[in-house]
Each structure stands twice: as structure tokens, then as C-alpha cells.
Design an enzyme around this catalytic site. Structure first.
Site, PDB file in Angstrom:
ATOM      1  N   GLY A 149      48.221  27.810  55.656  1.00  0.00           N
ATOM      2  CA  GLY A 149      47.856  27.500  54.282  1.00  0.00           C
ATOM      3  C   GLY A 149      48.076  28.712  53.416  1.00  0.00           C
ATOM      4  O   GLY A 149      49.145  28.947  52.862  1.00  0.00           O
ATOM      5  N   GLU A 169      51.540  60.771  43.886  1.00  0.00           N
ATOM      6  CA  GLU A 169      50.193  60.517  44.395  1.00  0.00           C
ATOM      7  C   GLU A 169      49.474  61.845  44.611  1.00  0.00           C
ATOM      8  O   GLU A 169      50.013  62.749  45.241  1.00  0.00           O
ATOM      9  CB  GLU A 169      50.262  59.718  45.702  1.00  0.00           C
ATOM     10  N   ALA A 227      48.276  48.989  42.899  1.00  0.00           N
ATOM     11  CA  ALA A 227      48.913  48.711  41.607  1.00  0.00           C
ATOM     12  C   ALA A 227      50.191  49.530  41.439  1.00  0.00           C
ATOM     13  O   ALA A 227      51.241  49.001  41.050  1.00  0.00           O
ATOM     14  CB  ALA A 227      47.944  48.989  40.462  1.00  0.00           C
ATOM     15  N   GLN A 268      49.657  13.732  51.160  1.00  0.00           N
ATOM     16  CA  GLN A 268      48.261  13.593  51.579  1.00  0.00           C
ATOM     17  C   GLN A 268      47.511  12.743  50.562  1.00  0.00           C
ATOM     18  O   GLN A 268      47.437  13.078  49.389  1.00  0.00           O
ATOM     19  CB  GLN A 268      47.583  14.954  51.729  1.00  0.00           C
ATOM     20  N   TYR A 297      34.355  15.580  52.886  1.00  0.00           N
ATOM     21  CA  TYR A 297      34.808  14.849  51.704  1.00  0.00           C
ATOM     22  C   TYR A 297      34.347  13.398  51.780  1.00  0.00           C
ATOM     23  O   TYR A 297      33.710  12.974  52.755  1.00  0.00           O
ATOM     24  CB  TYR A 297      36.324  14.961  51.568  1.00  0.00           C
ATOM     25  N   CYS A 322      40.711  36.546  50.679  1.00  0.00           N
ATOM     26  CA  CYS A 322      39.804  36.783  49.557  1.00  0.00           C
ATOM     27  C   CYS A 322      39.497  35.525  48.755  1.00  0.00           C
ATOM     28  O   CYS A 322      38.451  35.429  48.114  1.00  0.00           O
ATOM     29  CB  CYS A 322      40.387  37.849  48.627  1.00  0.00           C
ATOM     30  N   ARG A 326      43.670  14.258  58.448  1.00  0.00           N
ATOM     31  CA  ARG A 326      43.019  15.577  58.348  1.00  0.00           C
ATOM     32  C   ARG A 326      41.656  15.431  58.998  1.00  0.00           C
ATOM     33  O   ARG A 326      40.847  14.585  58.586  1.00  0.00           O
ATOM     34  CB  ARG A 326      42.893  15.971  56.880  1.00  0.00           C
ATOM     35  N   CYS A 345      43.609  31.784  44.991  1.00  0.00           N
ATOM     36  CA  CYS A 345      43.861  30.373  45.326  1.00  0.00           C
ATOM     37  C   CYS A 345      42.659  29.522  44.952  1.00  0.00           C
ATOM     38  O   CYS A 345      42.457  29.190  43.788  1.00  0.00           O
ATOM     39  CB  CYS A 345      44.265  30.227  46.795  1.00  0.00           C
TER      40      CYS A 345
END
Length: 666
Positions: free
Chosen positions: A339, A432, A413, A107, A180, A366, A228, A370
Site C-alpha cells: 500500500g 553542511e 530538506a 473494489q 467497515y 507516518c 478484503r 496519505c
């Protein structure tokens, strides 16, 4: 058995691809050498996705020059900076990717323009016209001269030769997409030019067409060139997006113009359109957070498919296999693009092919691991998959010294420690204290818009079952129990508890509840005060407002969603916009002073008191680590570890990453 349409072959130009699954282009932050070439981490990162069965990989953006639209190095690759080095590392990358039958497109980007973050730009941003920078509107972009634009076009040709010499199978031009620099030339709101690159729609499309012809001239007519492409901008106003379902005037590219532009670009010779929706002004469309629906671009690509014949690739939270399959069946796309889904699980295609969909680790939307890390100048990775971008260093290797591991706490965790340690060959038992696994994620995944958190929790529980991790539920572990069992390793994953504001008068009234209690089913009245405007408070407030409640957030800081670990930009602005459209009120720079029978007394930072009527007061003022057992055992056991919220009350990424680190190295 019916063959899944995802695994049919497809051609882009004359290049045949083994399936209809593409890896979406994403910035390879931290995977770049100082001279702009891909480094070993990048090679490992892309090869891992080829191993996982992806048919087409589209790389990170690669700059064609870095003098006119200048970014700090090595934030992004640059093909023309050191062509010899770029070819050396890229040829190793393409050779290895090809060994798995995967094709790979490079790209190429013109740059950022007004979208360039000040922390990434090395000098004044440029654009099609003198317009404000997105991130800092006080900075005005310098308008590029005609000669500068023509120079950049020539650089695309140079970069195309380098791409072909490197072994790439094609090029994708970045981008008439997301606002962009190239897109700034195509959008009337940003382009006020009077030269050949301005004017009507065809005039504004002159630049991407010139770039296409320059690439074809240098790489050959049979070398595929895709684009794109954003079908619609979703710009409500400068630096303001329009929400799904919201009625607003489109100030960028509307759907009608998007379809007309696509026909012009196809006629010019582009070989594919890699499509989405949005701009930086509406960044929660281009990079959909957890609050967006899966398959959010499909209604738009369905219209696009009616007007073009070249392959249409579409992304947009398609990591649930059934959605991607249905999109192909319904002629809403020719290929699906993953992605963050491939960051979360590089083996997504292979698991689908093997019928192991329940073992696909889901992306939770979230952005913490990344794109959020890019704005902290940290390398690309993934909140739920710490090996992303670090595959060679985070490889799960068998142990030659199996140990008995006691994991105390069955939140994320604890389960991550157990998962990794068990895969390596250790004997693991989770203790637990409740009757369910998941910790705070159980409550946190209750809102309808937290579906992906619920999917992650389901995945972890399934992995515990598949890996046959020993679970002992409803067990409160004590210091004496550890002394009796004498495990080889003890991992404290006891999580955190909600902060209660015990010194506030009236806090023990029946009308007071914590956010977790409300999410877990405790009833609230019609009028709710949410004390705390961090992520938990705002998401809980949104959930209640969507149920028809009247909600007011009281926040001590000067704005909501500003306390704790920074929330990635696209998630933050969408949550704020959703709160506005759902009529959630906010009172900032204000603290809770007293809970009364009628509601609450609050005090602002200028010591002004006021009263708010409310049926329920909900506390969402943070979490405190549960470390008591750690303090008791610290210094008594050599192999004692503390992970997740028990060590630092933070977020899902912190829980998984700390658990992963310990699980890999016990």
C-alpha cells in the site's frame, strides 16, 4: 541467477497476473470528480504504479450507492451515481493500465457504518444494529432494515455490470475487514439482528455471500471476485485495541472464528482473500504505524493458508523486498500487497527486478501524507513522495538553463532540493556544518522502533552518492562566503534548534539534557522527567522506558501528543497505548517551574506546585527555526529560497515537500 518468487505468475480465478505483487486498496482522496467518477489525477496515479511493474492494482473503495450510507461528495467514488461518466473515465484507466501488462480489480464497498467519520458522513450513520459511532460515541447508528440491506445487495450487482463494462479484470468486495459496514454484519459484537443477516457465524456471513452471488449473477461466473478480509479483529474493548504481544480477551473476530469464516467464504465461491488484521477499534493493526513490525500479519496468514486453497494476498509493511520474498517461500501468502510502499515508490517492483533495492524510497509509517490528509479534507499523497496523486504536475523535467545551486544545510530538506535539482541537470553543492547528513533525523531515528526513519536517511545518503551531488562537510557558511562564491541560487536549509527554556531556574544543571542529546547517547539516570509530551517527547520517553527507565512526562497541554501538527489517529493511539503498557506516567496541564538537585518543581494550571524526584530532566518542548543566515541574505539575492525547518519547524513531510517544490522549479 535464481528467479525471485515475487515475479512468478499467479491466477485469481481465470485471470492470470504477471507477478505476485499487488497494490493494496487505499482511499483515493481528492482523485474523484464531483459525480463520483475517477478523475485524471486518479488515472495518472494508478498508471504510474502500472509503469512501475505492479502485477495487480486494486483500486480505492468505490461505493455501490450513496443514499443509505451517505458520505459527502466527492470524498469517495460511486459507480452507480453516474454510470456513463464512471465508465468513461474508468475505461481510460483500465486501457492504460493494461498496456503495461497489469491487471486491475475494482473494489466495491457497502460503506462505512459506525466507522464513518462525522466529517465524511452526510447524515446519521447506519449499521447492522443500533450501536455507537466509533468517532463520536454519543451518536448512535441507525439499524438498517432488511429491505435496505437487500437493496444494497442489488446495488452490488449493478456496480458489477458497470465494472465489467469499464474493463476491470475483477472485483474485490470491501469488506469483511477493519470493521467497515459489511464487517459490522459479520461481527457478533456489532450485529444483534434477528433477521436472516444475524444470528450465528453462518447467519452473520449471509450478507457477504449474497453480495458474492449477486455480483457473479450480473458479471458472470468467470469474473473474479475477491474479498478484503481481516482474520482477527484485535478488539480489546469498544474503541480499544490490543497491542502486539498483549494478553487480552478478543471481543471481535478471534483467530479461530477467522479461520472458520474463511472456509465458509471460500466454499461460497470467493476467488481470493486479501488479508490483514484489525478494526477501527484497533486501527494501528489495520494501518500499521512506524511502531509496528514489518510483516506483522504473516503469523496469521500462515494459519489461514492451512485452511483455504484460494489465493491469499497479504499486506502489512512488506516493502522490504526480502520479507515479501520470504513470505512466499514459507507459504505464508500467495501474493504480497504493497500500500504505502507503492505510494513512497511507484517503481518498487521494477527496482527489485533490476537489483536496485538500495534505491527504493522507503515508507516511514507516518501516515502524514496519505490517510492523515483525509481527515484534514486534503488529497491523497505521500510524505516522502510529493508526486503521489499529482504525478502529472510533479514530473521531474530537465532544465534548459543549468544553474550553480548552493544548498546550505544537509538535512532532509536540503538533500531533497539537491536530489531534484541534480536530476534536472543543475550543478548542486550541499554545505553542511557537521560531519554527517540528516539533521534532526539522525537523533530521531535512534530508537529501535524508528527503523524506517533510519532507512529513509540511508536512502537519501545513497541518492546523494548515486547522483554525485557535491558535498562539503564541516563547513559553516557565512554571508561573506556567499558573497565571494556568488552562486546563481542559494537555498537556506539550515534547519532548527531545540527550545531550551533558558529562563527556568536550574535549567543549566548537568542533569538537564535535550531529547536529541539523549537520543544521540548522553546518559540518563534511572528516574527521568520528560518535559514536553509532544511526538518527540513521547517517543523519547517510550525509548527510555523500554530500556527499563522510570519516566514521567510533564505536559503543559491537557493531553499528550496534542501539540504541534496533528498526529494521524492510528499513530497517536498506538503511541499512547505503548506508553501505558511500558508504565510511562504523565502529568498534564502542568509546566516546569524549576530544576533542583533532587529533580524538578512543577506547577499546574490551577497554580498548584509539587516536586518530582528525578536523576535527569529531558527537554522536548519544540524546535525554533534557524533563520539568521536567511535574514542576512534576504533582499541581496534574487534566487534565494528557504526550506524545511528553517522556514517552519514541523516534520519530515514538511522538509521533503518544501525541498521538492523548490527543486522542481529552480
Amino acid at each position: 541467477m535464481r528467479k525471485n518468487k515475487l515475479f512468478e505468475t499467479i491466477k485469481i480465478g481465470k485471470v492470470e497476473i504477471k507477478n505476485k505483487i499487488a497494490m493494496a486498496p487505499m482511499g483515493a482522496f481528492g482523485l474523484i470528480s464531483d459525480d463520483g467518477a475517477f478523475n485524471q489525477r486518479a488515472i495518472d496515479y494508478y498508471v504510474e504504479r502500472a509503469k512501475g511493474g505492479t502485477g495487480l492494482i486494486i483500486t480505492s473503495i468505490v461505493k455501490v450507492e450513496n443514499e443509505i450510507d451517505k458520505t459527502i461528495m466527492p470524498a469517495f467514488p460511486c459507480a452507480t451515481g453516474n454510470p456513463a461518466k464512471f465508465i468513461q473515465t474508468s475505461s481510460e484507466l483500465t486501457e492504460r493500465v493494461h498496456a503495461y501488462g497489469t491487471k486491475i480489480f475494482l473494489q466495491l464497498t457497502m460503506g462505512f457504518g459506525r466507522s464513518g467519520s462525522p466529517i465524511l458522513m452526510a447524515k446519521q450513520p447506519v449499521s447492522a444494529s443500533a450501536i455507537p459511532n466509533y468517532w463520536d460515541p454519543s451518536v448512535t447508528c441507525r439499524e438498517l432494515s432488511t429491505q435496505e440491506v437487500e437493496k444494497i445487495v442489488k446495488k452490488f450487482g449493478e456496480a458489477a455490470k458497470i465494472a465489467k463494462a469499464s474493463g476491470y479484470d475483477g472485483i474485490e468486495v470491501h469488506a469483511v475487514h477493519e470493521g467497515y459496514l459489511l464487517d459490522q454484519f459479520t461481527l457478533a459484537i456489532f450485529n444483534k439482528r434477528t433477521d436472516k443477516y444475524g444470528g450465528d457465524l453462518r447467519g452473520r456471513l449471509t450478507l457477504p455471500i449474497e453480495i458474492l452471488h449477486e455480483i457473479k449473477k450480473n458479471a458472470g461466473q468467470d469474473f473474479p471476485v475477491g474479498l478484503r478480509y481481516s482474520i482477527k479483529s484485535c478488539i480489546k474493548d469498544w474503541r480499544q485495541g490490543g497491542l502486539p504481544g498483549e494478553d487480552y480477551e478478543e471481543k471481535g473476530r478471534n483467530l479461530e472464528e477467522g479461520l472458520e469464516a474463511a472456509k465458509i467464504l471460500e466454499e461460497a465461491g470467493y476467488d481470493e482473500l486479501n488479508t490483514d488484521v484489525g478494526t477501527y477499534d484497533a486501527w494501528y493493526w489495520s494501518h500499521p504505524p512506524i511502531y509496528q513490525k514489518h510483516g506483522l500479519y504473516l503469523p496469521f496468514t500462515e494459519q489461514l493458508k492451512k485452511v483455504v486453497k484460494i489465493p491469499v494476498i497479504v499486506a502489512g509493511k512488506l516493502d522490504t523486498p526480502g520479507i515479501g520474498e520470504k513470505a512466499l517461500e514459507n507459504n505464508q501468502a500467495d501474493m504480497i500487497s504493497l500500500g504505502r510502499g507503492l505510494l513512497a515508490d511507484a517503481y518498487w517492483p521494477r527496482k527489485v527486478l533490476l537489483g536496485q533495492e538500495d534505491r527504493i524510497r522507503p515508507c516511514i509509517g507516518c501516515h502524514d501524507g496519505c490517510l492523515g490528509r483525509a481527515f484534514e479534507n486534503k488529497p491523497l499523497s505521500c510524505a516522502v513522495n510529493p508526486a503521489t496523486g499529482r504525478e502529472r504536475y510533479y514530473e521531474i523535467k530537465p532544465t534548459y538553463n543549468p544553474k550553480n545551486i548552493m544548498v546550505i544545510g544537509g538535512g532532509l530538506a536540503g538533500m531533497e532540493v539537491a536530489r531534484i535539482a541534480k536530476m534536472r541537470g543543475h550543478n548542486v553543492t550541499i554545505y553542511e556544518k557537521t560531519n554527517d547528513l540528516g539533521g534532526h533525523v539522525i537523533a530521531g531515528s535512534k530508537p529501535d522502533f524508528k527503523l524506517d526513519d533510519k532507512r529513509l536517511l540511508k536512502w537519501y545518503k545513497n541518492e546523494m552518492k548515486v547522483l554525485d551531488v557535491n558535498l562539503i562537510m564541516n563547513m559553516q557558511v557565512t554571508e561573506e562566503m556567499i558573497d565571494t562564491l556568488m552562486p546563481g541560487v542559494v537555498v537556506i536549509a539550515t534547519g532548527s534548534k531545540e527550545v531550551m527554556l533558558n529562563k527556568v531556574p536550574g535549567i543549566n544543571k548537568e542533569k538537564v539534557a535535550t531529547a536529541s542529546e539523549v537520543l544521540n547517547g548522553k546518559a540518563t539516570g534511572q528516574n527521568v522527567i520528560m518535559v514536553g509530551g509532544g511526538l518527540v517527547g513521547c517517543e523519547t520517553a517510550l525509548w527510555l522506558a523500554k530500556q527499563g527507565k522510570t519516566v514521567t512526562i510533564v505536559e503543559a497541554f491537557s493531553d499528550i501528543v496534542s501539540s504541534g501538527k496533528p498526529i494521524p489517529h492510528m499513530n497517536k493511539i498506538m503511541l499512547i497505548d505503548l506508553l501505558k503498557i511500558n508504565k510511562v506516567e504523565k502529568i498534564t496541564s502542568t509546566a516546569l517551574l524549576e530544576v533542583t538537585d533532587e529533580g524538578a518543581v512543577i506547577i499546574n494550571d490551577k497554580f498548584g506546585k509539587s516536586e518530582i524526584k528525578a536523576d535527569t530532566v529531558v527537554l522536548a518542548v519544540g524546535f525554533k527555526s534557524e533563520r539568521e543566515l536567511f535574514y542576512k541574505m534576504n533582499g541581496k539575492i534574487a534566487d534565494l529560497y528557504i526550506v524545511g525547518d528553517a522556514n517552519n519547524a514541523a516534520n519530515i513531510m514538511n522538509a521533503i515537500w518544501t525541498g521538492n517544490e523548490i527543486g522542481l522549479n529552480i
